[in-house]
Design a protein around this motif. Sequence first.
Motif, PDB file in Angstrom:
ATOM      1  N   ASP A  37       0.831  -1.215   0.000  1.00  0.00           N
ATOM      2  CA  ASP A  37       0.000   0.000   0.000  1.00  0.00           C
ATOM      3  C   ASP A  37       0.863   1.260   0.000  1.00  0.00           C
ATOM      4  O   ASP A  37       0.543   2.241  -0.686  1.00  0.00           O
ATOM      5  CB  ASP A  37      -0.922   0.010   1.225  1.00  0.00           C
ATOM      6  N   LYS A  38       1.951   1.224   0.763  1.00  0.00           N
ATOM      7  CA  LYS A  38       2.816   2.417   0.849  1.00  0.00           C
ATOM      8  C   LYS A  38       3.535   2.644  -0.486  1.00  0.00           C
ATOM      9  O   LYS A  38       3.728   3.797  -0.901  1.00  0.00           O
ATOM     10  CB  LYS A  38       3.841   2.253   1.969  1.00  0.00           C
ATOM     11  N   ALA A  39       3.934   1.566  -1.153  1.00  0.00           N
ATOM     12  CA  ALA A  39       4.587   1.714  -2.462  1.00  0.00           C
ATOM     13  C   ALA A  39       3.579   2.284  -3.469  1.00  0.00           C
ATOM     14  O   ALA A  39       3.912   3.170  -4.266  1.00  0.00           O
ATOM     15  CB  ALA A  39       5.137   0.365  -2.936  1.00  0.00           C
ATOM     16  N   LEU A  40       2.355   1.793  -3.388  1.00  0.00           N
ATOM     17  CA  LEU A  40       1.308   2.290  -4.306  1.00  0.00           C
ATOM     18  C   LEU A  40       1.032   3.778  -4.046  1.00  0.00           C
ATOM     19  O   LEU A  40       0.956   4.574  -4.989  1.00  0.00           O
ATOM     20  CB  LEU A  40       0.041   1.453  -4.125  1.00  0.00           C
ATOM     21  N   ASP A  41       0.929   4.146  -2.785  1.00  0.00           N
ATOM     22  CA  ASP A  41       0.745   5.572  -2.427  1.00  0.00           C
ATOM     23  C   ASP A  41       1.890   6.405  -2.986  1.00  0.00           C
ATOM     24  O   ASP A  41       1.679   7.486  -3.535  1.00  0.00           O
ATOM     25  CB  ASP A  41       0.784   5.750  -0.895  1.00  0.00           C
ATOM     26  N   ALA A  42       3.112   5.892  -2.812  1.00  0.00           N
ATOM     27  CA  ALA A  42       4.297   6.633  -3.264  1.00  0.00           C
ATOM     28  C   ALA A  42       4.267   6.824  -4.774  1.00  0.00           C
ATOM     29  O   ALA A  42       4.664   7.880  -5.290  1.00  0.00           O
ATOM     30  CB  ALA A  42       5.569   5.909  -2.827  1.00  0.00           C
TER      31      ALA A  42
END
Length: 157
Positions: A27-32
């Motif tokens: 999720d954090k990679a996608l947000d980034a």
Amino acid sequence: MRTITHEIEFTEVPLHELNEIEKTLYDKALDASQKAYAPYSRFHVGAAALLENGQIVTGCNQENAAYPSGLCAERVTLFAAAANYPDTPVEALAIIACQNGQIKEQISPCGACCQVLIETETRFDRPIKIMLCGKEQVRILSSSRMLLPFSFTSNDL
Ligand code: THU
């Protein structure tokens, strides 16, 4: 003459089978990736690094009108982690790419990013778990060395 075969091993994990920290990294990679500065390629890449101290450092690709001056999401992330937590090993890195608002099939870090991943593994003497994130599946490798078996290392100097 002899032929040498090199095999790599990875697991393919459906999103719903990711554990909690893996899902967080996804999720954090996608947000980034949504924060990428990619006006030239419109190819938005995000990465999230889990550090040994539990911190998660994220990054995305940064492009430039002078194309080679830009940098991939993986190196932005690894360098940010190293700059802010120079003594803390990196345990895992999740990578995801989006184009036209869609999550791409799993992409692999480029050779230069693999070199930096391997340097980071060597620096801390710790393998980095690599998560290549797709829309429905994540490929998980136990070390970045699998991505670049013939890397250049300090032993070659
Ligand atoms: N890119 C990354 O950030 N990571 C990769 O693994 C592959 C490529 C970036 C570089 C450039 O900004 C855009 O994607 C197209 O190559």
